[in-house]
Design a protein around this motif. Structure first.
Motif, PDB file in Angstrom:
ATOM      1  N   SER A 153       0.831  -1.199   0.000  1.00 62.40           N
ATOM      2  CA  SER A 153       0.000   0.000   0.000  1.00 62.40           C
ATOM      3  C   SER A 153       0.871   1.257   0.000  1.00 62.40           C
ATOM      4  CB  SER A 153      -0.903   0.006   1.239  1.00 62.40           C
ATOM      5  OG  SER A 153      -1.474   1.280   1.427  1.00 62.40           O
ATOM      6  N   ARG A 169       3.409   6.378   5.214  1.00 66.01           N
ATOM      7  CA  ARG A 169       3.163   6.662   6.631  1.00 66.01           C
ATOM      8  C   ARG A 169       4.159   5.923   7.516  1.00 66.01           C
ATOM      9  NH1 ARG A 169      -0.709   4.625  10.256  1.00 66.01           N
ATOM     10  NH2 ARG A 169       0.222   2.617   9.700  1.00 66.01           N
ATOM     11  N   ASN A 213      -5.017   5.189   5.608  1.00 60.85           N
ATOM     12  CA  ASN A 213      -6.048   5.224   4.579  1.00 60.85           C
ATOM     13  C   ASN A 213      -6.170   6.654   4.077  1.00 60.85           C
ATOM     14  OD1 ASN A 213      -7.699   6.659   6.476  1.00 60.85           O
ATOM     15  ND2 ASN A 213      -8.309   4.692   7.371  1.00 60.85           N
ATOM     16  N   SER A 214      -7.094   6.879   3.193  1.00 60.67           N
ATOM     17  CA  SER A 214      -7.187   8.201   2.566  1.00 60.67           C
ATOM     18  C   SER A 214      -8.010   9.200   3.369  1.00 60.67           C
ATOM     19  CB  SER A 214      -7.808   8.053   1.167  1.00 60.67           C
ATOM     20  OG  SER A 214      -9.095   7.457   1.262  1.00 60.67           O
ATOM     21  N   LYS A 215      -8.471   8.817   4.565  1.00 60.50           N
ATOM     22  CA  LYS A 215      -9.369   9.690   5.329  1.00 60.50           C
ATOM     23  C   LYS A 215      -8.636  10.719   6.187  1.00 60.50           C
ATOM     24  CE  LYS A 215     -12.965   6.156   5.440  1.00 60.50           C
ATOM     25  NZ  LYS A 215     -13.847   5.308   6.295  1.00 60.50           N
ATOM     26  N   ARG A 216      -7.332  10.576   6.310  1.00 65.46           N
ATOM     27  CA  ARG A 216      -6.491  11.535   7.055  1.00 65.46           C
ATOM     28  C   ARG A 216      -6.906  11.671   8.518  1.00 65.46           C
ATOM     29  NH1 ARG A 216      -6.706  16.418   2.576  1.00 65.46           N
ATOM     30  NH2 ARG A 216      -6.071  15.183   0.768  1.00 65.46           N
ATOM     31  N   PHE A 221      -0.472  11.410   0.663  1.00 66.81           N
ATOM     32  CA  PHE A 221      -1.845  11.552   1.155  1.00 66.81           C
ATOM     33  C   PHE A 221      -2.574  12.714   0.477  1.00 66.81           C
ATOM     34  CE2 PHE A 221      -0.373   8.639   4.282  1.00 66.81           C
ATOM     35  CZ  PHE A 221      -1.493   8.076   4.896  1.00 66.81           C
ATOM     36  N   ASP A 222      -2.059  13.162  -0.661  1.00 67.02           N
ATOM     37  CA  ASP A 222      -2.668  14.247  -1.447  1.00 67.02           C
ATOM     38  C   ASP A 222      -2.775  15.549  -0.655  1.00 67.02           C
ATOM     39  OD1 ASP A 222      -3.020  12.765  -3.802  1.00 67.02           O
ATOM     40  OD2 ASP A 222      -4.908  11.925  -3.083  1.00 67.02           O
ATOM     41  N   LEU A 231       0.051   4.346   0.639  1.00 68.33           N
ATOM     42  CA  LEU A 231      -0.226   5.187   1.796  1.00 68.33           C
ATOM     43  C   LEU A 231       0.430   4.622   3.055  1.00 68.33           C
ATOM     44  CD1 LEU A 231      -3.999   6.185   1.374  1.00 68.33           C
ATOM     45  CD2 LEU A 231      -1.960   7.508   0.812  1.00 68.33           C
ATOM     46  N   LYS A 232       0.280   3.337   3.251  1.00 72.42           N
ATOM     47  CA  LYS A 232       0.872   2.710   4.438  1.00 72.42           C
ATOM     48  C   LYS A 232       2.392   2.766   4.372  1.00 72.42           C
ATOM     49  CE  LYS A 232       0.332  -1.325   7.425  1.00 72.42           C
ATOM     50  NZ  LYS A 232       1.708  -1.350   7.892  1.00 72.42           N
ATOM     51  N   THR A 274      -4.028  18.882  10.466  1.00 71.98           N
ATOM     52  CA  THR A 274      -3.696  17.508  10.096  1.00 71.98           C
ATOM     53  C   THR A 274      -2.859  16.852  11.188  1.00 71.98           C
ATOM     54  OG1 THR A 274      -3.617  18.195   7.775  1.00 71.98           O
ATOM     55  CG2 THR A 274      -2.657  16.045   8.317  1.00 71.98           C
TER      56      THR A 274
END
Length: 386
Positions: free
Chosen positions: A195, A201, A285-288, A266-267, A197-198, A278
């Motif tokens: 992933s 992060r 995930n994409s929900k921040r 994460f855009d 994102l993962k 933030t």
């Protein structure tokens, strides 16, 4: 007085707000003491006074839970074993409680290896016998409660202060430490994460803990907007540590660049915007959303597990064992140990760690066992026998 707990068992929890089974009266204090120490607590019972202590002395939820657990255990023991309230406890009661913590009996009444919600009928105050370090910690919290009650004019004396605390053995060689090879394997494991994102992060998260020595709760509570650049151009992160002490932690340019890559994944804009809320560590995930302590610890254990698997494939079995046991806190120890060994500057390490005492920091100034062995063997020599 018998120390046998009633077979009827314990109440589920200590209710710090409503205690109908207890006489809601203020402990008796003689007139002279009352004149010297006005009642600043203004509670109606010992348990209500303990509740006010919890509310008044910390705003940190994690610290409050730890404090409450120790006081709740003690209140239950005092009521069911000694048939006493907090204000009736004496020195020998404290001594008896120390012995009890080392072996809470009957176990079926006091102990459960399964962690359950506090309102569950099978909830128990203890998970097992407490170590010497845990016994000492419990007495520190109880002593703090009693000292506060005395200072507030609620009680005349602190029985905990008159009892010697258990001495936990101190190992000068900090074992919860990863060598540089272990750190490298962890990053190798992160690089193979599927992933995006993962992966972004986790790379930033691992770097953050190792390069700053932050505690888990300090990192999860921080926001990206608390980063600031000083007049000299250096970056700092404001965190809130133990006992609500705030301190600024240095952020290297390399870690700041890693933060930028993490944000882009994460855009988010490359640079943190003023007033941005933030969280510093987000869920993968994409929900921040803010990552919780348990989310971070679970992610760290998973990273360490994959790094341990890599170590085993290379027959680095001792390193694999360390990685299997490692958690976020190991990176804190590794950060300070590596810094102390490289610089010898304990004042700097103490400032970074947020330690209240230098003797806590001094534990990090040590050599690894193998390095110690080599240095001693090569430095201290005797002539061979003829």
């Amino acid at each position: 007085m018998s120390d046998v707990v009633s077979t009827a068992g314990l109440p589920q929890v200590v209710d710090f707000q409503q205690t109908p089974s207890l006489e809601r009266i203020r402990p008796s204090v003689d007139a002279e003491a009352s004149a010297a120490l006005p009642d600043l607590v203004q509670a109606r019972s010992d348990i209500e006074a303990a509740a006010i202590w919890l509310e008044a002395t910390t705003d940190n939820p994690k610290t409050r839970r730890a404090m409450r657990k120790e006081v709740e255990r003690f209140i239950l023991w005092a009521l069911h074993v000694r048939n006493k309230q907090l204000s009736q406890i004496g020195v020998m009661d404290i001594r008896a409680y120390v012995n009890f913590m080392a072996d809470p009996q009957p176990a079926d009444v006091w102990v459960s290896a399964i962690k359950r919600p506090r309102q569950h009928p099978a909830w128990r105050p203890f998970a097992g016998p407490l170590s010497l370090a845990s016994q000492r910690y419990a007495l520190v919290q109880l002593g703090s409660l009693y000292a506060w009650m005395v200072k507030g004019g609620w009680l005349k004396g602190n029985p905990v202060a008159l009892v010697k605390k258990p001495e936990a053995p101190i190992d000068p060689m900090i074992k919860r430490l990863l060598p540089p090879e272990g750190i490298a394997l962890a990053f190798e494991a992160i690089a193979s994460t599927k992933s995006p994102l993962k992966r972004a992060r986790d790379h930033f998260m691992f770097s953050l803990f190792y390069l700053t020595g932050l505690r888990t709760f300090e990192a999860t509570a921080a926001d990206m907007a608390t980063l600031r650049r000083s007049a000299s151009g250096h970056l700092w992160l404001m965190v809130q540590g133990k006992r609500n002490k705030r301190r600024e932690v240095p952020i290297s340019e390399a870690l700041y660049e890693e933060l930028g890559r993490y944000r882009v994944a994460f855009d988010l804009p490359l640079i943190t915007l003023p007033g941005e809320d933030t969280p510093l560590l987000m869920a993968a995930n994409s929900k921040r959303k803010r990552a919780s302590n348990s989310t971070v610890l679970k992610a760290m254990i998973e990273i360490m597990g994959r790094a341990a698997a890599l170590a085993r494939t290379r027959e680095q079995h001792e390193l694999a064992e360390r990685l299997t046991e490692a958690t976020t806190h190991w990176l804190r120890h590794s950060c300070f140990s590596h810094l102390a060994q490289a610089t010898g500057d304990l004042v700097m390490v103490r400032s970074l760690a947020g330690h209240a005492r230098m003797d806590t920091t001094s534990r990090y100034l040590h050599a690894e066992a193998d390095d110690l062995h080599v240095r001693v063997s090569q430095t201290l020599l005797t002539p061979p026998s003829s």
